[in-house]
Write an enzyme that holds these catalytic residues in place. Structure first.
Site, PDB file in Angstrom:
ATOM      1  N   CYS A  86       0.831  -1.205   0.000  1.00  0.00           N
ATOM      2  CA  CYS A  86       0.000   0.000   0.000  1.00  0.00           C
ATOM      3  C   CYS A  86       0.866   1.255   0.000  1.00  0.00           C
ATOM      4  CB  CYS A  86      -0.955  -0.045   1.202  1.00  0.00           C
ATOM      5  SG  CYS A  86      -2.372   1.052   1.020  1.00  0.00           S
ATOM      6  N   HIS A 203      -3.329  -5.722   1.095  1.00  0.00           N
ATOM      7  CA  HIS A 203      -2.629  -5.904   2.368  1.00  0.00           C
ATOM      8  C   HIS A 203      -2.576  -7.376   2.768  1.00  0.00           C
ATOM      9  CE1 HIS A 203      -2.447  -1.694   3.938  1.00  0.00           C
ATOM     10  NE2 HIS A 203      -3.448  -1.511   3.101  1.00  0.00           N
ATOM     11  N   GLU A 205      -1.000  -8.668   5.126  1.00  0.00           N
ATOM     12  CA  GLU A 205      -0.989  -8.806   6.599  1.00  0.00           C
ATOM     13  C   GLU A 205      -2.403  -8.750   7.175  1.00  0.00           C
ATOM     14  OE1 GLU A 205      -0.536  -5.999   5.140  1.00  0.00           O
ATOM     15  OE2 GLU A 205      -1.197  -4.324   6.401  1.00  0.00           O
TER      16      GLU A 205
END
Lengths: 228, 751
Positions: A86, A203, A205
């Site tokens: 990002c 993302h 994560e």
């Protein structure tokens, strides 16, 4: 394996990334301050999401001129693995570690949703744990994720296998409807020629535990573990 | 004293006389400014205070009730959550983007000042009906206001890294000239590490940290305490500008100095700026404060001491620091790129003494500023309109085409899917959001990696509600129902409701009818809180939500926004709002045989164009029974969604519209009542649940034991078709078609 998570003022996915590496992957991880120049001893540097320097000027622009980003460039030049997520992707393009630029979303709004992406090249240190053509469901959350690159460079990147992931629908079709931000050719993530630097808007994560709705991000994170 | 000068400070002549009495002389200009800000409705609660005393504020799990920057409630042996909701209504009409953004920033700092890591935000929004844009006189269109507010919330929350995980959006003409923007934040902390807004010793230094002080927002508190008129547009400079980049660094800096035990107390700069935070600090500490204005880091040149004292510049925090730790605190602030300076100290005088370049420019007893603000017992009178609305008889309503009515209600902006709003909010940063926006309540894991490390196995559920129409039609019952509805949204997830915070958005308190609504509604809310054992642990009051036009005054509906918080043993335990599997049985539980009443409903408004009717009393015992039934049987319940806005039919349909799948429904409701009443009533305590065929007998037995109605009404199908029988009426419709009605509205109206 030892990860370093960059912390710029305004980074806000640094803790999430740290927590996933420490508690889900059970790997060693440290934060690295943006003023730091010594990043010896790391296997992979992650530039996390957020709003480094408040997105002043342009997303990623100011962060790309910090001591840490300078050190990351050297690290990458020597073949070190670097992944920008990002805002991290935005920093990598601003720092010219990756080609292209991330423009404001075509619809002008921030967009936060679970998005399907398709693995176009699984022969990279960041996708070797995926099948070619595999569809992953990974959250996006950005205002400036509209990837742009000139035609010649795009052609070159396609020939080199630098287009790593594209936005798609559930079935893997690359369509305009499945493009959340207007990115050219639905590009969601690209790597450099050498394939050791990877930037993506989604993302991983945020997609590491099934309780959060998807754990497809693990495919990407595990790929990195495979590569060292 | 010139009344014009007084009114510029928001003070009356009577109040001025009281000031002279209290301090024994005429105040100077700076002192007048301090009184004006601190005695404003916004800061002093002078009209509302007596009525807030009825709220229950205690329970064994409450660590901190009202009176601090936020309430704090324990969730397990080790951890607690701090939370509060606050209004930012007035700035949001004048300057929607910045008004809303700073509202988010302000509430985040309130939570931070308690020593908690802010981990999620909620926003409760009310706008005019955008379908009416272009038809209003002297009032702005609703669409650009809604766009600006949503963008502003996203701008601030997304950047600062606090996920906006839920909220509500309501559209009604009464809010056109005075939108309501209520921002909520929740933070997590170790319960024995809570901070409060006070110094612990005389001679402690007051350190100001954050952004430099500028001229923005002077007199914001006074503005927020007056009605809107044509002159309000001139108040644009009173709106503060927020910078989430500073806000983010302020969070990290504050949590670091707390974790290193370098500070003793913490207070954010909110309304009334430096004057407000230092005097409240002194008041709560039982001490005096000495302030040196020349030490305040400034953003612009030529600011007068008056301006420095009353500026409401954002992203500033006040710490109480022992002298030997000041250097370390300043060093940490500098590391985060923040301005920081010692701007004063605590004293034993109980006075607020303000100096500027060696000269004492204000010297006031703190009690006079903070504790002796006037409290008004304003006149109250039952509103005349109630006579008319309470006479309403639903049986006089004409029969309507049911299918059309369903579509109309589903696509009304208040009922329609709010995706257009929450897509613009980062609702996942922090990787804790287990149940995302679009459900009855949001559910959040309680984990954090650093500053501080938090590792609770539990989860919190959060929901906000505030049906102003109900409170307008019956303030006492409406007040009760708003609390019950917020709490119900918590228990339908299987969570145990713990406490609430509220923001009371009202019209002009000088109007006796409005004050009567206030008294009645707060009584109703208090009664519900007591019965449901969910104390009020904090909140705020916003009055003067009134638009003054050349020919009339429009007051908003009396709108108490209630945010309820509950706890789940495990995040995995959360019951989804959505149906899970075809073949599952759909059951309604609760007051399933009670007579349906469509008074005050969305149906009555959208289909018949009326906002009228009385509200029957809610049975809070039934609420308690439903709450324990769901909690005790959560393993057998596959989905649960309560009947509220839009009635039973909406509560049946919404759970079928999963993110990536639309289920079909086969429903048969046997009833002796009119089908439209049965489908659109919002006033019975009913929950729509789904369960597997195997578990049905066991659930039914449990329902009988506990004494709640239990009615099997249909099943979940896979064919994307609605087959609905209600009484003698029969409807068939494509579910995708209904979904489109529900999904398209906000995009069409606001994009």
């Amino acid at each position: 394996m030892k990860f370093g998570v960059a912390v710029y003022p305004g980074s806000n996915c640094d803790y999430d990334t740290y927590r996933v590496i420490r508690d889900v992957l059970n790997e060693e991880v440290n934060f690295i301050d943006y003023r730091e120049t010594n990043i010896k001893g790391y296997d992979c540097i992650i530039l996390p999401g957020g709003f480094s320097f408040g997105d002043y000027l342009r997303p990623g622009a100011l962060a790309s001129h910090t001591p840490l980003t300078g050190a990351v460039k050297d690290f990458a030049d020597k073949g070190g693995l670097v992944i920008g997520i990002c805002n991290g992707f935005q920093i990598l393009t601003e720092a010219h570690l990756l080609p292209g630029a991330l423009l404001p979303n075509a619809h002008g709004k921030f967009v936060c949703k679970h998005q399907y992406i398709k693995v176009e090249n699984n022969n990279t240190p960041f996708t070797n744990n995926c099948e070619k053509g595999q569809v992953l469901k990974i959250p996006i959350a950005h205002h400036d994720g509209n990837y742009f690159v000139d035609e010649d460079t795009l052609k070159e990147m396609e020939d080199n296998g630098q287009i790593v992931v594209r936005y798609c629908d559930k079935e893997g079709n690359i369509t305009d409807e499945a493009n959340p931000n207007g990115s050219i050719k639905n590009i969601a993530g690209v790597c450099n020629k050498e394939k050791n630097v990877f930037g993506l808007m989604p993302h991983p994560e945020r997609a590491a535990e099934s309780i959060l709705g998807t754990d497809d991000g693990i495919y990407i994170l595990k790929s990195i573990l495979n590569s060292i | 004293m010139d009344e014009k000068i007084l009114s510029a400070h928001g003070l009356t002549l009577e109040e001025y006389k009281r000031i002279i009495e209290l301090i024994g002389r005429e105040p100077n200009e700076v002192e007048l400014g301090i009184f004006g800000a601190l005695w404003s409705e916004h800061c002093s609660y002078k009209s509302s205070k007596p009525f807030l005393k009825v709220f229950p504020t205690d329970a064994p799990w409450v660590i901190q009730g009202p009176g601090e920057n936020a309430g704090v409630v324990e969730i397990d042996d080790k951890y607690a959550v701090a939370f509060k909701v606050e209004s930012h209504n007035h700035p949001s009409y004048i300057e929607p983007f910045h008004g809303a953004a700073t509202g988010v920033g302000g509430i985040i700092r309130d939570i931070l000042s308690m020593g908690a890591r802010p981990v999620c935000a909620f926003d409760s929004l009310r706008f005019g009906d955008p379908r009416n844009d272009g038809n209003r006189k002297n009032i702005k269109d609703a669409k650009p206001i809604a766009q600006g507010v949503v963008k502003g919330i996203g701008f601030y929350g997304n950047c600062i890294g606090v996920p906006t995980i839920g909220g509500e959006v309501v559209f009604d003409e009464v809010y056109a000239g005075n939108p309501l923007v209520n921002a909520f934040c929740l933070g997590i902390l170790e319960k024995d590490k809570m901070y409060r807004a006070r110094a612990t010793k005389i001679g402690q230094k007051m350190v100001m940290v954050g952004s430099a002080t500028g001229r923005d927002g002077i007199h914001g508190a006074t503005m927020a305490s007056a009605e809107f008129s044509e002159e309000t547009e001139d108040k644009r400079p009173n709106v503060q500008i927020g910078d989430p980049f500073f806000g983010k660094r302020l969070i990290e800096c504050t949590l670091e100095v707390m974790q290193k035990s370098l500070i003793e107390g913490c207070q954010d700069f909110g309304a009334a700026g430096l004057a407000g935070s230092t005097s409240e600090f002194g008041s709560k500490s039982g001490m005096g404060v000495r302030v040196y204005l020349e030490n305040v880091p400034l953003r612009e040149e030529g600011m007068t001491p008056y301006e420095i004292l009353l500026s409401e510049s954002q992203e500033r925090m006040l710490y109480a620091v022992d002298e030997d730790k000041v250097d370390e605190v300043l060093k940490i602030a500098k590391w985060y790129g923040l301005e920081a300076a010692v701007i004063g100290e605590t004293t034993d005088t109980k006075r607020m003494e303000v100096f500027y370049k060696g000269e004492k420019i204000a010297d006031l007893p703190i009690s006079a500023i903070v504790d002796d603000a006037p409290v008004y017992d304003r006149p109250r009178k039952k509103p005349e309109y109630l006579e008319e609305t309470q006479k309403f008889d639903q049986n006089e309503l004409p029969e309507v085409d049911l299918k059309e009515a369903i579509k109309k209600v589903l696509s009304s902006p208040t009922i329609a899917k709010k995706e257009w709003v929450y897509r613009q909010y980062d609702h996942e940063v922090g990787i804790n959001t287990v149940v995302k926006p679009g459900s009855d309540a949001a559910v959040l894991r309680v984990k954090w990696a650093v500053k501080p490390e938090i590792n609770s196995e539990r989860a919190v559920a959060i929901s906000s509600d505030g049906n102003g129409r109900w409170v307008y039609l019956n303030p006492y019952e409406g007040g009760k129902r708003v609390v019950a509805e917020a709490v119900r949204n918590i228990y339908v997830t299987g969570a145990k409701p713990l406490a609430i915070t509220d923001c009371l958005n009202w019209g002009n308190p000088e109007n006796p009818e409005i004050m009567w609504q206030f008294e009645q509604a707060t009584k109703g809310m208090a009664d519900a809180c007591k019965k449901l054992n969910t104390p009020v642990v904090g909140g705020n009051v916003s009055l003067y939500n009134e638009t003054v036009l050349p020919d009339k005054r429009i007051n908003v509906y009396p709108t108490p926004v209630v945010v309820a918080v509950g706890v789940l043993d495990k995040p995995e335990d959360a019951i989804p709002s959505f149906y899970q599997q075809e073949g599952d049985v759909i059951v309604i539980i609760g007051e399933v045989d009670k007579e349906p009443i469509v008074n005050g409903s969305e149906y009555l408004k959208e289909v018949h164009g009326k906002v009228t009717g009385d509200l029957p009393p809610i049975d809070l015992d039934m609420e308690l029974k439903l709450s324990s039934f769901i909690r005790e049987n959560k393993k057998l319940i596959k989905s649960a969604h309560d009947v509220s806005d839009g009635g039973l039919i909406t509560a049946l349909l919404e759970p079928a519209f999963q993110e990536e799948k639309t289920f079909g429904l086969n429903i048969n409701i046997e009833t002796k009542h009119r089908p439209d009443f049965e489908l659109f009533d919002e006033l019975r305590s009913i929950i729509v649940i789904s369960t597997s065929k195997n578990n049905l007998p066991k659930l039914e037995e449990e329902a009988k034991k506990i004494g709640i109605g239990f009615k099997v009404i249909g099943k979940v199908d896979n064919d994307s078709k609605l087959t609905l029988k209600v009484g003698n009426a029969e409807i068939e419709e494509n579910m995708e078609e209904l979904r489109k009605n529900w999904e398209k509205t906000l995009k069409e109206l606001l994009d």
